[in-house]
Motif scaffolding. Structure first.
Motif, PDB file in Angstrom:
ATOM      1  N   GLU A 119       0.884  -1.209  -0.044  1.00 53.14           N
ATOM      2  CA  GLU A 119      -0.033   0.104   0.096  1.00 53.14           C
ATOM      3  C   GLU A 119       0.783   1.269  -0.234  1.00 53.14           C
ATOM      4  O   GLU A 119       0.297   2.325   0.179  1.00 53.14           O
ATOM      5  CB  GLU A 119      -1.043  -0.170   1.222  1.00 53.14           C
ATOM      6  CG  GLU A 119      -1.964  -1.166   1.350  1.00 53.14           C
ATOM      7  CD  GLU A 119      -2.723  -1.496   2.518  1.00 53.14           C
ATOM      8  OE1 GLU A 119      -2.372  -0.441   3.342  1.00 53.14           O
ATOM      9  OE2 GLU A 119      -3.656  -2.464   2.497  1.00 53.14           O
ATOM     10  N   MET A 120       2.270   1.122  -0.012  1.00 53.65           N
ATOM     11  CA  MET A 120       2.946   2.533   0.262  1.00 53.65           C
ATOM     12  C   MET A 120       2.934   3.003  -1.355  1.00 53.65           C
ATOM     13  O   MET A 120       3.131   2.432  -2.188  1.00 53.65           O
ATOM     14  CB  MET A 120       4.540   1.782   0.366  1.00 53.65           C
ATOM     15  CG  MET A 120       5.393   3.115   0.545  1.00 53.65           C
ATOM     16  SD  MET A 120       7.289   2.469   0.922  1.00 53.65           S
ATOM     17  CE  MET A 120       6.987   1.656   2.526  1.00 53.65           C
ATOM     18  N   THR A 121       3.099   4.146  -1.062  1.00 52.16           N
ATOM     19  CA  THR A 121       3.229   5.382  -2.354  1.00 52.16           C
ATOM     20  C   THR A 121       4.365   5.871  -2.164  1.00 52.16           C
ATOM     21  O   THR A 121       4.647   6.461  -1.292  1.00 52.16           O
ATOM     22  CB  THR A 121       1.953   6.129  -2.355  1.00 52.16           C
ATOM     23  OG1 THR A 121       1.699   6.995  -1.364  1.00 52.16           O
ATOM     24  CG2 THR A 121       0.785   5.259  -2.564  1.00 52.16           C
ATOM     25  N   VAL A 122       4.977   6.199  -3.418  1.00 49.65           N
ATOM     26  CA  VAL A 122       6.252   6.753  -3.351  1.00 49.65           C
ATOM     27  C   VAL A 122       5.795   8.381  -4.131  1.00 49.65           C
ATOM     28  O   VAL A 122       5.149   8.349  -5.065  1.00 49.65           O
ATOM     29  CB  VAL A 122       7.222   6.202  -4.607  1.00 49.65           C
ATOM     30  CG1 VAL A 122       8.497   7.031  -4.523  1.00 49.65           C
ATOM     31  CG2 VAL A 122       7.433   4.907  -4.088  1.00 49.65           C
ATOM     32  N   GLN A 123       6.434   9.128  -3.344  1.00 50.18           N
ATOM     33  CA  GLN A 123       6.171  10.533  -3.622  1.00 50.18           C
ATOM     34  C   GLN A 123       7.437  11.217  -4.112  1.00 50.18           C
ATOM     35  O   GLN A 123       8.437  11.255  -3.483  1.00 50.18           O
ATOM     36  CB  GLN A 123       5.421  11.388  -2.757  1.00 50.18           C
ATOM     37  CG  GLN A 123       4.284  10.940  -2.109  1.00 50.18           C
ATOM     38  CD  GLN A 123       3.431  11.637  -1.206  1.00 50.18           C
ATOM     39  OE1 GLN A 123       3.952  12.698  -0.541  1.00 50.18           O
ATOM     40  NE2 GLN A 123       2.248  11.107  -0.673  1.00 50.18           N
ATOM     41  N   ARG A 124       7.268  12.100  -5.064  1.00 49.54           N
ATOM     42  CA  ARG A 124       8.521  13.011  -5.634  1.00 49.54           C
ATOM     43  C   ARG A 124       8.731  14.065  -4.753  1.00 49.54           C
ATOM     44  O   ARG A 124       7.871  14.713  -4.255  1.00 49.54           O
ATOM     45  CB  ARG A 124       8.304  13.288  -6.959  1.00 49.54           C
ATOM     46  CG  ARG A 124       8.574  12.193  -7.839  1.00 49.54           C
ATOM     47  CD  ARG A 124       8.219  12.847  -9.233  1.00 49.54           C
ATOM     48  NE  ARG A 124       8.921  11.563 -10.119  1.00 49.54           N
ATOM     49  CZ  ARG A 124       8.970  11.796 -11.497  1.00 49.54           C
ATOM     50  NH1 ARG A 124       8.549  12.888 -12.107  1.00 49.54           N
ATOM     51  NH2 ARG A 124       9.111  10.816 -12.341  1.00 49.54           N
ATOM     52  N   LYS A 125       9.953  14.346  -4.537  1.00 47.27           N
ATOM     53  CA  LYS A 125      10.366  15.667  -3.964  1.00 47.27           C
ATOM     54  C   LYS A 125      10.337  16.833  -4.627  1.00 47.27           C
ATOM     55  O   LYS A 125      10.748  16.842  -5.811  1.00 47.27           O
ATOM     56  CB  LYS A 125      11.438  15.342  -3.186  1.00 47.27           C
ATOM     57  CG  LYS A 125      11.306  14.434  -2.033  1.00 47.27           C
ATOM     58  CD  LYS A 125      12.620  14.531  -1.176  1.00 47.27           C
ATOM     59  CE  LYS A 125      12.579  13.474  -0.011  1.00 47.27           C
ATOM     60  NZ  LYS A 125      13.740  13.597   0.700  1.00 47.27           N
TER      61      LYS A 125
END
Length: 125
Positions: A119-125
């Motif tokens: 369920e983890m989502t990766v977000q850009r910085k």
């Protein structure tokens, strides 16, 4: 809900007074259930069809798996004869240790960790 269900055991163990009152009742009730008269351990009674228990069973050592199978054969023979084992062959409460529960808890923990990673989502910085 997991394969083992909710438990009041940690709360009871944390209170000396409550533990002192509940322990004799729990020993009496375990003897009343009759599975020890057939040579079975408590973990032998877990529902095998549950996926967590099935995965935990694959993690048993060959010796534990053999002993489990032997206990089931003895219990089924007692069932066929409609008689419990002789009293000297009953499983003592000191021998009734939870051999499968640690494996089931590990499987549940792994499933929860897997679900968290899925369920983890990766977000850009």
């Amino acid at each position: 809900m997991n394969a083992l269900g909710p438990s009041l055991a940690p709360y009871i163990r944390s209170s000396r007074t409550l533990s002192k009152w509940v322990k004799p009742i729990s020993v009496w009730y375990a003897n009343l259930m009759g599975y020890r008269k057939m040579g079975l351990k408590y973990d032998d009674l877990l529902i095998e069809e549950h996926p967590d228990v099935q995965r935990a069973l694959t993690r048993l050592t060959p010796r534990e798996a053999y002993e489990r199978a032997y206990r089931f054969k003895v219990a089924s023979q007692c069932s066929v004869l409609h008689k419990p084992l002789p009293k000297e062959e009953w499983l003592a409460s000191s021998e009734d240790v939870r051999y499968l529960k640690p494996h089931v808890l590990d499987v549940i923990k792994e499933n929860e960790e897997r679900a968290a990673w899925d369920e983890m989502t990766v977000q850009r910085k």
